[in-house]
Motif scaffolding. Structure first.
Motif, PDB file in Angstrom:
ATOM      1  N   SER A  26      -8.517  19.158 -12.382  1.00  0.00           N
ATOM      2  CA  SER A  26      -8.428  17.767 -12.822  1.00  0.00           C
ATOM      3  C   SER A  26      -9.648  17.006 -12.334  1.00  0.00           C
ATOM      4  CB  SER A  26      -7.160  17.105 -12.283  1.00  0.00           C
ATOM      5  OG  SER A  26      -7.187  15.712 -12.470  1.00  0.00           O
ATOM      6  N   ARG A  27     -10.012  15.946 -13.029  1.00  0.00           N
ATOM      7  CA  ARG A  27     -11.119  15.086 -12.628  1.00  0.00           C
ATOM      8  C   ARG A  27     -10.626  13.700 -12.222  1.00  0.00           C
ATOM      9  NH1 ARG A  27     -14.637  18.492 -11.244  1.00  0.00           N
ATOM     10  NH2 ARG A  27     -16.273  16.902 -11.323  1.00  0.00           N
ATOM     11  N   VAL A  28      -9.343  13.617 -11.891  1.00  0.00           N
ATOM     12  CA  VAL A  28      -8.750  12.346 -11.465  1.00  0.00           C
ATOM     13  C   VAL A  28      -8.847  12.264  -9.944  1.00  0.00           C
ATOM     14  CG1 VAL A  28      -6.694  10.904 -11.437  1.00  0.00           C
ATOM     15  CG2 VAL A  28      -7.178  12.346 -13.422  1.00  0.00           C
ATOM     16  N   PRO A  29      -9.622  11.335  -9.411  1.00  0.00           N
ATOM     17  CA  PRO A  29      -9.820  11.263  -7.956  1.00  0.00           C
ATOM     18  C   PRO A  29      -8.565  10.778  -7.238  1.00  0.00           C
ATOM     19  CG  PRO A  29     -10.879   9.397  -9.018  1.00  0.00           C
ATOM     20  CD  PRO A  29     -10.380  10.283 -10.122  1.00  0.00           C
ATOM     21  N   ARG A  30      -8.448  11.163  -5.984  1.00  0.00           N
ATOM     22  CA  ARG A  30      -7.305  10.749  -5.177  1.00  0.00           C
ATOM     23  C   ARG A  30      -7.487   9.336  -4.616  1.00  0.00           C
ATOM     24  NH1 ARG A  30      -6.134  15.442  -0.927  1.00  0.00           N
ATOM     25  NH2 ARG A  30      -4.215  14.215  -0.660  1.00  0.00           N
ATOM     26  N   LYS A  31      -8.730   8.933  -4.413  1.00  0.00           N
ATOM     27  CA  LYS A  31      -8.998   7.606  -3.858  1.00  0.00           C
ATOM     28  C   LYS A  31     -10.308   7.096  -4.422  1.00  0.00           C
ATOM     29  CE  LYS A  31      -8.009   5.343   0.521  1.00  0.00           C
ATOM     30  NZ  LYS A  31      -7.768   5.552   1.973  1.00  0.00           N
ATOM     31  N   VAL A  32     -10.332   5.824  -4.833  1.00  0.00           N
ATOM     32  CA  VAL A  32     -11.509   5.267  -5.507  1.00  0.00           C
ATOM     33  C   VAL A  32     -11.868   3.921  -4.886  1.00  0.00           C
ATOM     34  CG1 VAL A  32     -12.478   4.462  -7.686  1.00  0.00           C
ATOM     35  CG2 VAL A  32     -10.933   6.424  -7.670  1.00  0.00           C
ATOM     36  N   LEU A  33     -13.131   3.777  -4.503  1.00  0.00           N
ATOM     37  CA  LEU A  33     -13.678   2.483  -4.095  1.00  0.00           C
ATOM     38  C   LEU A  33     -14.310   1.827  -5.309  1.00  0.00           C
ATOM     39  CD1 LEU A  33     -14.817   0.379  -2.012  1.00  0.00           C
ATOM     40  CD2 LEU A  33     -16.819   1.876  -1.845  1.00  0.00           C
ATOM     41  N   ARG A  34     -13.941   0.580  -5.572  1.00  0.00           N
ATOM     42  CA  ARG A  34     -14.552  -0.167  -6.674  1.00  0.00           C
ATOM     43  C   ARG A  34     -15.602  -1.109  -6.100  1.00  0.00           C
ATOM     44  NH1 ARG A  34      -9.717   1.491  -8.384  1.00  0.00           N
ATOM     45  NH2 ARG A  34      -9.463   1.949 -10.606  1.00  0.00           N
ATOM     46  N   TYR A  35     -16.847  -0.830  -6.465  1.00  0.00           N
ATOM     47  CA  TYR A  35     -17.980  -1.577  -5.919  1.00  0.00           C
ATOM     48  C   TYR A  35     -18.652  -2.370  -7.031  1.00  0.00           C
ATOM     49  CZ  TYR A  35     -22.422  -2.651  -3.714  1.00  0.00           C
ATOM     50  OH  TYR A  35     -23.508  -3.314  -3.209  1.00  0.00           O
ATOM     51  N   PHE A  36     -18.927  -3.653  -6.737  1.00  0.00           N
ATOM     52  CA  PHE A  36     -19.558  -4.555  -7.690  1.00  0.00           C
ATOM     53  C   PHE A  36     -20.967  -4.858  -7.189  1.00  0.00           C
ATOM     54  CE2 PHE A  36     -15.027  -5.191  -7.602  1.00  0.00           C
ATOM     55  CZ  PHE A  36     -14.663  -5.177  -8.934  1.00  0.00           C
ATOM     56  N   PRO A  37     -21.999  -4.305  -7.837  1.00  0.00           N
ATOM     57  CA  PRO A  37     -23.372  -4.461  -7.340  1.00  0.00           C
ATOM     58  C   PRO A  37     -23.758  -5.923  -7.134  1.00  0.00           C
ATOM     59  CG  PRO A  37     -23.301  -2.815  -9.079  1.00  0.00           C
ATOM     60  CD  PRO A  37     -21.940  -3.462  -9.041  1.00  0.00           C
ATOM     61  N   LEU A  38     -24.464  -6.155  -6.044  1.00  0.00           N
ATOM     62  CA  LEU A  38     -24.836  -7.521  -5.658  1.00  0.00           C
ATOM     63  C   LEU A  38     -26.072  -8.012  -6.401  1.00  0.00           C
ATOM     64  CD1 LEU A  38     -24.623  -9.988  -3.747  1.00  0.00           C
ATOM     65  CD2 LEU A  38     -25.949  -8.665  -2.083  1.00  0.00           C
ATOM     66  N   LYS A  39     -27.059  -7.148  -6.581  1.00  0.00           N
ATOM     67  CA  LYS A  39     -28.357  -7.572  -7.126  1.00  0.00           C
ATOM     68  C   LYS A  39     -28.240  -8.276  -8.473  1.00  0.00           C
ATOM     69  CE  LYS A  39     -31.171  -4.383  -8.580  1.00  0.00           C
ATOM     70  NZ  LYS A  39     -32.155  -3.270  -8.602  1.00  0.00           N
ATOM     71  N   PRO A  40     -27.562  -7.702  -9.487  1.00  0.00           N
ATOM     72  CA  PRO A  40     -27.509  -8.417 -10.777  1.00  0.00           C
ATOM     73  C   PRO A  40     -26.765  -9.740 -10.706  1.00  0.00           C
ATOM     74  CG  PRO A  40     -26.065  -6.491 -10.799  1.00  0.00           C
ATOM     75  CD  PRO A  40     -26.886  -6.393  -9.567  1.00  0.00           C
ATOM     76  N   ARG A  41     -25.835  -9.864  -9.781  1.00  0.00           N
ATOM     77  CA  ARG A  41     -25.079 -11.119  -9.686  1.00  0.00           C
ATOM     78  C   ARG A  41     -25.925 -12.229  -9.075  1.00  0.00           C
ATOM     79  NH1 ARG A  41     -19.207  -9.387  -7.501  1.00  0.00           N
ATOM     80  NH2 ARG A  41     -18.519 -11.203  -8.672  1.00  0.00           N
ATOM     81  N   LEU A  42     -26.738 -11.874  -8.086  1.00  0.00           N
ATOM     82  CA  LEU A  42     -27.660 -12.871  -7.529  1.00  0.00           C
ATOM     83  C   LEU A  42     -28.734 -13.237  -8.537  1.00  0.00           C
ATOM     84  CD1 LEU A  42     -28.150 -11.632  -3.848  1.00  0.00           C
ATOM     85  CD2 LEU A  42     -26.753 -13.532  -4.655  1.00  0.00           C
ATOM     86  N   GLN A  43     -29.230 -12.245  -9.268  1.00  0.00           N
ATOM     87  CA  GLN A  43     -30.249 -12.532 -10.286  1.00  0.00           C
ATOM     88  C   GLN A  43     -29.684 -13.410 -11.386  1.00  0.00           C
ATOM     89  OE1 GLN A  43     -31.267  -8.427 -11.176  1.00  0.00           O
ATOM     90  NE2 GLN A  43     -33.266  -8.664 -10.207  1.00  0.00           N
ATOM     91  N   ARG A  44     -28.412 -13.218 -11.730  1.00  0.00           N
ATOM     92  CA  ARG A  44     -27.803 -14.015 -12.796  1.00  0.00           C
ATOM     93  C   ARG A  44     -27.693 -15.489 -12.420  1.00  0.00           C
ATOM     94  NH1 ARG A  44     -24.785 -12.066 -17.027  1.00  0.00           N
ATOM     95  NH2 ARG A  44     -26.190 -10.294 -16.785  1.00  0.00           N
ATOM     96  N   LEU A  45     -27.606 -15.787 -11.107  1.00  0.00           N
ATOM     97  CA  LEU A  45     -27.563 -17.190 -10.679  1.00  0.00           C
ATOM     98  C   LEU A  45     -28.799 -17.950 -11.131  1.00  0.00           C
ATOM     99  CD1 LEU A  45     -26.244 -16.876  -7.007  1.00  0.00           C
ATOM    100  CD2 LEU A  45     -24.975 -17.740  -8.974  1.00  0.00           C
ATOM    101  N   TYR A  46     -29.940 -17.236 -11.196  1.00  0.00           N
ATOM    102  CA  TYR A  46     -31.206 -17.888 -11.522  1.00  0.00           C
ATOM    103  C   TYR A  46     -31.498 -17.896 -13.016  1.00  0.00           C
ATOM    104  CZ  TYR A  46     -32.307 -18.284  -6.613  1.00  0.00           C
ATOM    105  OH  TYR A  46     -32.284 -18.639  -5.288  1.00  0.00           O
TER     106      TYR A  46
END
Length: 633
Positions: free
Chosen positions: A252-272
């Motif tokens: 199976s390719r279904v992981p037992r535990k998953v961290l969901r990470y939201f990249p910081l760089k594009p979000r800071l760039q989007r502010l500008y």
């Protein structure tokens, strides 16, 4: 509608008072009198809902925000059909509120692919052509922003309609089922040629090209490692004491535990990429009023100023972003019977003015650490992608500034963390339990074990009072001793780094570690459990203030304990008969010792607890009801 009264600085002027009355008349034209509406005064800024009387009082005493020239929160249409009124304000200058979705998308496209991104077919730029599919998708998004919802509708485009609906869903807590039902109603109510999405999935697919995608990073079920970088291709945990499988089942390719990470760089760039927000990101340096005796904004703090002194090359550009980090665990299922604990990590950009930087739109969810148990000391394992990105942001990333129309190198350091005391231990690496629980006093922590109550009592706080304070000489009200010790001097980041530099910790909640009730204390005899992951940031050791305790937890716990003891609330008061036994063993406060009475004891009434008659007094009840919610009282 005449709005010239908004520019009158004298709020006692009759024209201003008349303007306030006309505004309230307009705002309540479709509402009942007792209904609350957003207050547009300079303090509330449409974030707080108030009654009609309160709104009028605020507008007359504090004034209305002069930038609020289109009353979209009070019934005025966001887009005027009369183009002549929608592009100019009373002074003939362009109103920043008129920057519509098309302008925002053009700014985003320019930020990502350059000035000629829309004409990529004629461009010879190899980097632009390499992103051919991305620009195609974004151009389609721009077409949806221009396409009318149905022929003749000039108010909503296909994209703005979907964005508005998704915004309402989020703000109102609609379920996906109710959202799909609403879309079905729209499909029958609107003309057949209306471009309404058929489902929530179709609506999300439409705005997917706006960006902000999350990364799903597989994690070991025992929190040993993340399956990234050198561990990316492993099917089992590389920890020799763990070796737990990565996936739920073989094949199976279904992981037992998953961290969901939201990249910081594009979000800071989007502010500008938004001109108004890009302008506000300079507020801390260009518009903030500094006063040595008042702290209105983190820019007034010593930690901020000290960082600027240490890094003048960073401080010279006000567009560089200062960040704060906060985390805490919560139960996502809304029931206390479930022991599940999930840990969100939030980042906050402090460049913005105080009425914006602590608002929801500027709270960045950085990652979601899965449960069911708290990550504990292993939170550093999950922080790896964020630490890597913060190191990248410290060096600088090229960013387009829509306010100036130029590109610059954006840098973003982490100034401090804000948590409750248990989370403080997880992030700092100093155990906040035991005889050395205080991360400031460390080995000088004054602690007494209470054998009857089976708790540790932390005393010695008088050492932080002024040296000539009368309480330092008092014996009877305290522990029977005078205290003329000097305050403890907190260690600097570099001194702490020297203590933890050689610590080696194997992360993970394996069976071997679970069976061990305690971790071995470090050779120094201190309460360090690890070297914090934040020391991987090149500037962390030089920070004046690295970790903060949030006021909410401290004030809530202290207030509840004090009130419960004063009111003598059963099972909540800190004045317990076992405490009286401990006082006797310590030889303190003889008037509170238990008095033998045959086979039982009498517990004398304490001067700090109210009697039944005092509890019933109207004066106290009134005072308590008016003040018990104030965390500072």
């Amino acid at each position: 509608m005449d709005k010239t009264w908004m520019k009158i600085s004298n709020r006692k002027d009759k024209a201003y008072e008349l303007g306030v009355k006309n505004f309230l008349k307009f705002a309540y034209s479709q509402k009942v009198e007792n209904q609350k509406i957003p207050c547009p005064c300079t303090q509330c800024n449409n974030f707080c809902n108030q009654t009609k009387t309160v709104v009028e009082d605020h507008l007359l005493t504090q004034g209305i925000r002069k930038s609020y020239t289109r009353w979209i929160h009070h019934g005025e249409q966001f887009r005027h059909q009369n183009c002549g009124d929608s592009t100019k304000n009373g002074d003939g200058e362009e109103d920043s509120d008129t920057e519509d979705l098309n302008d925002m998308l053009h700014d985003i496209g320019t930020a990502q692919w350059g000035d000629n991104w829309a004409g990529r077919e004629e461009s010879t730029d190899d980097s632009l052509n390499a992103n051919h599919s991305d620009t195609n998708n974004f151009l389609k998004l721009l077409e949806d922003a221009k396409k009318e919802l149905y022929p003749g509708n000039h108010f909503y485009s296909k994209l703005s309609f979907v964005v508005t609906l998704l915004h309402l869903k989020t703000m109102s807590g609609w379920t996906i089922k109710s959202f799909n039902a609403l879309l079905e109603i729209f499909s029958h109510a609107l003309p057949p040629e209306a471009t309404v999405p058929k489902s929530f999935a179709d609506a999300k697919k439409l705005i997917r090209d706006l960006g902000f995608k999350s990364e799903k990073i597989h994690a070991c079920v025992n929190d040993c490692v993340l399956f990234r970088k050198e561990n990316e291709n492993f099917d089992t945990c590389p920890n020799l004491n763990c070796k737990e499988p990565r996936y739920k089942m073989a094949g199976s390719r279904v992981p037992r535990k998953v961290l969901r990470y939201f990249p910081l760089k594009p979000r800071l760039q989007r502010l500008y990429t938004h001109k108004e927000i890009a302008s506000d990101m300079r507020w801390h340096k260009e518009k903030c009023v500094h006063d040595d005796n008042i702290m209105r904004h983190p820019a007034d703090s010593e930690a901020w100023k000290d960082f600027d002194r240490l890094h003048p090359d960073f401080a010279v550009d006000p567009r560089n972003v200062r960040l704060g980090l906060a985390t805490d665990g919560f139960n996502p299922f809304g029931t206390m019977s479930s022991a599940y604990s999930i840990w969100p990590i939030y980042l906050v950009p402090y460049n913005l003015p105080p009425w914006k930087c602590m608002r929801d739109p500027f709270f960045f969810l950085s990652m979601l650490i899965p449960g069911p148990k708290s990550p504990g000391n292993e939170i550093d394992v999950y922080m790896e992608p964020l630490i890597d990105e913060l190191n990248e942001m410290w060096l600088g990333v090229e960013t387009y500034d829509a306010y100036s129309g130029k590109k610059f190198d954006l840098r973003a350091p982490l100034l401090w963390t804000i948590n409750d005391f248990p989370a403080y231990a997880m992030l700092s690496g100093w155990s906040t339990k035991g005889y050395q629980a205080c991360p400031i006093c460390m080995v000088e922590t004054t602690c007494v074990h209470l054998p009857h109550r089976k708790k540790l009592c932390y005393t010695g706080h008088r050492r932080f009072l002024p040296i000539d304070h009368s309480w330092r000489r008092e014996k009877k009200p305290f522990d029977g001793n005078v205290d003329f010790r000097n305050p403890v001097a907190p260690l600097s980041g570099n001194e702490i780094l020297d203590q933890v530099q050689n610590m080696e910790v194997n992360f993970g909640k394996t069976k071997a570690q679970s069976n061990a009730k305690k971790r071995k204390r470090s050779e120094s005899g201190l309460n360090w459990t690890k070297k914090s992951c934040f020391f991987e940031l090149p500037y962390w050791a030089d920070l004046l203030l690295r970790h903060n305790l949030d006021l909410m937890h401290v004030s809530k716990n202290v207030s509840e304990a004090v009130i419960a003891t004063i009111m003598d609330i059963e099972n909540k008061t800190k004045d317990h008969w076992l405490c009286r036994q401990d006082l006797k063993d310590l030889g303190l406060k003889k008037e509170l010792h238990l008095i033998p009475n045959g086979d039982s004891y009498i517990m004398p009434h304490a001067c700090y607890s109210l009697t039944k008659e005092e509890k019933k007094r109207k004066s106290f009840v009134t005072t308590y009801n008016s003040r018990h919610m104030d965390p500072l009282l």
